[in-house]
Design a protein around this motif. Structure first.
Motif, PDB file in Angstrom:
ATOM      1  N   ASP A   1       0.699  -1.043  -0.246  1.00 23.25           N
ATOM      2  CA  ASP A   1       0.277  -0.329  -0.134  1.00 23.25           C
ATOM      3  C   ASP A   1       0.942   0.943  -0.191  1.00 23.25           C
ATOM      4  N   PHE A   2       0.724   2.448  -0.937  1.00 22.88           N
ATOM      5  CA  PHE A   2       1.273   3.350  -0.987  1.00 22.88           C
ATOM      6  C   PHE A   2       0.644   4.631   0.853  1.00 22.88           C
ATOM      7  N   ILE A   3       1.107   4.776   1.857  1.00 24.56           N
ATOM      8  CA  ILE A   3       1.101   5.228   2.833  1.00 24.56           C
ATOM      9  C   ILE A   3       1.729   7.192   2.883  1.00 24.56           C
ATOM     10  N   TRP A   4       2.281   7.405   2.567  1.00 24.36           N
ATOM     11  CA  TRP A   4       2.811   8.510   2.728  1.00 24.36           C
ATOM     12  C   TRP A   4       3.789   9.277   1.233  1.00 24.36           C
TER      13      TRP A   4
ATOM     14  N   ASN B   1      24.712  15.480  -5.576  1.00 21.93           N
ATOM     15  CA  ASN B   1      24.385  14.525  -6.018  1.00 21.93           C
ATOM     16  C   ASN B   1      23.302  14.120  -6.839  1.00 21.93           C
ATOM     17  N   GLY B   2      22.568  15.357  -7.102  1.00 21.95           N
ATOM     18  CA  GLY B   2      21.773  15.029  -8.536  1.00 21.95           C
ATOM     19  C   GLY B   2      20.378  15.510  -8.390  1.00 21.95           C
ATOM     20  N   ALA B   3      20.056  15.183  -6.876  1.00 19.64           N
ATOM     21  CA  ALA B   3      19.079  15.001  -6.097  1.00 19.64           C
ATOM     22  C   ALA B   3      18.281  16.711  -6.734  1.00 19.64           C
ATOM     23  N   ARG B   4      16.949  16.687  -7.364  1.00 19.36           N
ATOM     24  CA  ARG B   4      15.653  18.075  -7.455  1.00 19.36           C
ATOM     25  C   ARG B   4      14.564  17.821  -7.116  1.00 19.36           C
ATOM     26  N   PRO B   5      14.304  18.816  -6.838  1.00 19.58           N
ATOM     27  CA  PRO B   5      13.255  18.608  -6.542  1.00 19.58           C
ATOM     28  C   PRO B   5      11.412  17.964  -7.082  1.00 19.58           C
ATOM     29  N   CYS B   6      10.713  16.833  -6.176  1.00 20.95           N
ATOM     30  CA  CYS B   6      10.279  16.169  -6.633  1.00 20.95           C
ATOM     31  C   CYS B   6       9.628  15.618  -5.809  1.00 20.95           C
ATOM     32  N   TRP B   7       8.529  15.012  -6.150  1.00 20.53           N
ATOM     33  CA  TRP B   7       7.059  14.382  -5.243  1.00 20.53           C
ATOM     34  C   TRP B   7       7.692  12.483  -5.316  1.00 20.53           C
ATOM     35  N   LEU B   8       7.291  12.274  -4.314  1.00 23.42           N
ATOM     36  CA  LEU B   8       7.762  10.808  -4.157  1.00 23.42           C
ATOM     37  C   LEU B   8       7.121   9.714  -3.262  1.00 23.42           C
ATOM     38  N   GLY B   9       6.814   8.371  -3.236  1.00 22.17           N
ATOM     39  CA  GLY B   9       5.717   7.783  -2.314  1.00 22.17           C
ATOM     40  C   GLY B   9       6.395   6.850  -1.815  1.00 22.17           C
ATOM     41  N   TYR B  10       6.178   6.207  -0.333  1.00 20.09           N
ATOM     42  CA  TYR B  10       6.081   5.676   0.637  1.00 20.09           C
ATOM     43  C   TYR B  10       5.476   4.351  -0.145  1.00 20.09           C
ATOM     44  N   ILE B  11       5.352   3.166   0.309  1.00 21.25           N
ATOM     45  CA  ILE B  11       5.006   1.824   0.310  1.00 21.25           C
ATOM     46  C   ILE B  11       5.343   0.931   1.207  1.00 21.25           C
ATOM     47  N   ASN B  12       3.893   0.821   1.651  1.00 20.46           N
ATOM     48  CA  ASN B  12       4.829   0.177   2.815  1.00 20.46           C
ATOM     49  C   ASN B  12       5.195  -1.496   2.945  1.00 20.46           C
TER      50      ASN B  12
ATOM     51  N   ILE C   1      -4.450   3.710  10.990  1.00 18.70           N
ATOM     52  CA  ILE C   1      -3.768   3.334   9.375  1.00 18.70           C
ATOM     53  C   ILE C   1      -3.777   4.330   8.100  1.00 18.70           C
ATOM     54  N   SER C   2      -3.094   4.495   8.101  1.00 18.09           N
ATOM     55  CA  SER C   2      -2.447   6.158   7.019  1.00 18.09           C
ATOM     56  C   SER C   2      -4.066   5.614   5.416  1.00 18.09           C
ATOM     57  N   LYS C   3      -4.074   6.631   5.285  1.00 15.02           N
ATOM     58  CA  LYS C   3      -5.478   7.491   4.573  1.00 15.02           C
ATOM     59  C   LYS C   3      -4.879   8.951   3.335  1.00 15.02           C
ATOM     60  N   ALA C   4      -3.283   8.976   3.387  1.00  8.20           N
ATOM     61  CA  ALA C   4      -2.733   9.463   2.825  1.00  8.20           C
ATOM     62  C   ALA C   4      -3.613   9.423   1.071  1.00  8.20           C
ATOM     63  N   PHE C   5      -3.541   8.045   0.881  1.00  6.32           N
ATOM     64  CA  PHE C   5      -4.148   7.682  -0.596  1.00  6.32           C
ATOM     65  C   PHE C   5      -5.679   6.997  -0.330  1.00  6.32           C
ATOM     66  N   ALA C   6      -6.125   7.649  -0.953  1.00  6.72           N
ATOM     67  CA  ALA C   6      -7.848   7.428  -0.679  1.00  6.72           C
ATOM     68  C   ALA C   6      -8.333   6.666  -1.075  1.00  6.72           C
TER      69      ALA C   6
END
Length: 263
Positions: free
Chosen positions: A7-10, A66-77, A134-139
């Motif tokens: 599950d995606f949680i964050w 190290n090459g990081a740029r602004p971005c969105w990232l997801g966390y998988i449980n 429970i995470s509801k970050a992803f509905a």
């Protein structure tokens, strides 16, 4: 936590200007921000009506070097972060940040699939006194304004990516949609419909995940993006179910997407 493996949680925004990003997304999506209380780290928790959705963190000089740029990232449980990091390597993916504990938060690793799309795997520590949180970050089961509504992967090899995520996280291929010259759009299910996958457009530099956050009015959101210095990449388009989606870039250059009704 009672979220299951896969599950995606964050969701987390890495940005070059945390204050500017907060001022952009707060009015746009309706989010509240609060300091996480982590020592020596500017990490801001994002919430909607008291429910946790994600975090906001400024890029460090080391990340940028190290090459990081602004971005969105997801966390998988996941059930076991160390085992999953090994499995990701065995499957041809990569581990950019080895498994690490954050006291009171959980254990996580920063990884990428075979095509280079980056994400986190995490085993959270439940809040004290709430072992079944429970995470509801992803509905997952109902539309929730301010929460993620869709997880979308654009990849250089959809077939390989589908096998990778199926084997590691149990995701299943659902229905497909013909997008003409853009190829096939594959829906992804994990008990519930969780997102989609498609071939990476030629103009997209790398394989990457895009996260769609729900807003109450897509046209108001578009106006806000423009007024606050963001850029519309794909104008509002109707999607199955009657909502509209829009793809955009925030003022710091992080790609994101929104979904919502048109009034």
């Amino acid at each position: 936590m009672t979220n299951k493996h896969g599950d995606f949680i964050w969701y987390e925004l890495l940005t070059s200007d945390a204050d500017a990003a907060q001022n952009f997304y707060g009015p746009l999506v309706g989010w509240d921000f609060a300091d996480s209380g982590q020592a020596d780290v500017d990490y801001r928790e994002i919430s909607m009506n008291g429910g946790g959705v994600g975090g906001l963190m400024p890029l460090t000089p080391e990340m940028t070097a190290n090459g990081a740029r602004p971005c969105w990232l997801g966390y998988i449980n996941v059930e076991d972060v160390d085992r999953m990091a090994e499995a990701i390597l065995s499957a041809g993916g990569s581990v950019h940040f080895e498994p690490k504990d954050i006291p009171g938060v959980g254990r996580f690793a920063f990884v990428a699939d075979q095509q280079g799309a980056m994400f986190y795997v995490m085993k959270p520590t439940p809040p004290a006194g709430d072992p079944d949180a429970i995470s509801k970050a992803f509905a997952a089961t109902e539309p929730m304004v301010g929460h993620c509504a869709w997880n979308e992967l654009a990849t250089s090899d959809p077939e390989a990516a589908l096998n990778f995520y199926h084997d590691l996280f149990g995701w299943e291929k659902d229905e497909e949609m013909d997008m003409g010259p853009m190829g096939t759009y594959t829906m992804l299910r994990h008990d519930f419909m969780m997102g989609g996958m498609m071939a990476k457009p030629d103009g997209m530099p790398v394989s990457a995940w895009t996260y769609y956050f729900r807003v109450p009015d897509i046209d108001v959101a578009v106006d806000t993006i423009k007024a606050k210095g963001g850029e519309i990449i794909v104008e509002p388009m109707e999607i199955p179910g009657g909502d509209f989606s829009v793809n955009a870039m925030d003022p710091q250059g992080a790609a994101f997407a929104l979904v919502g009704p048109r009034h």
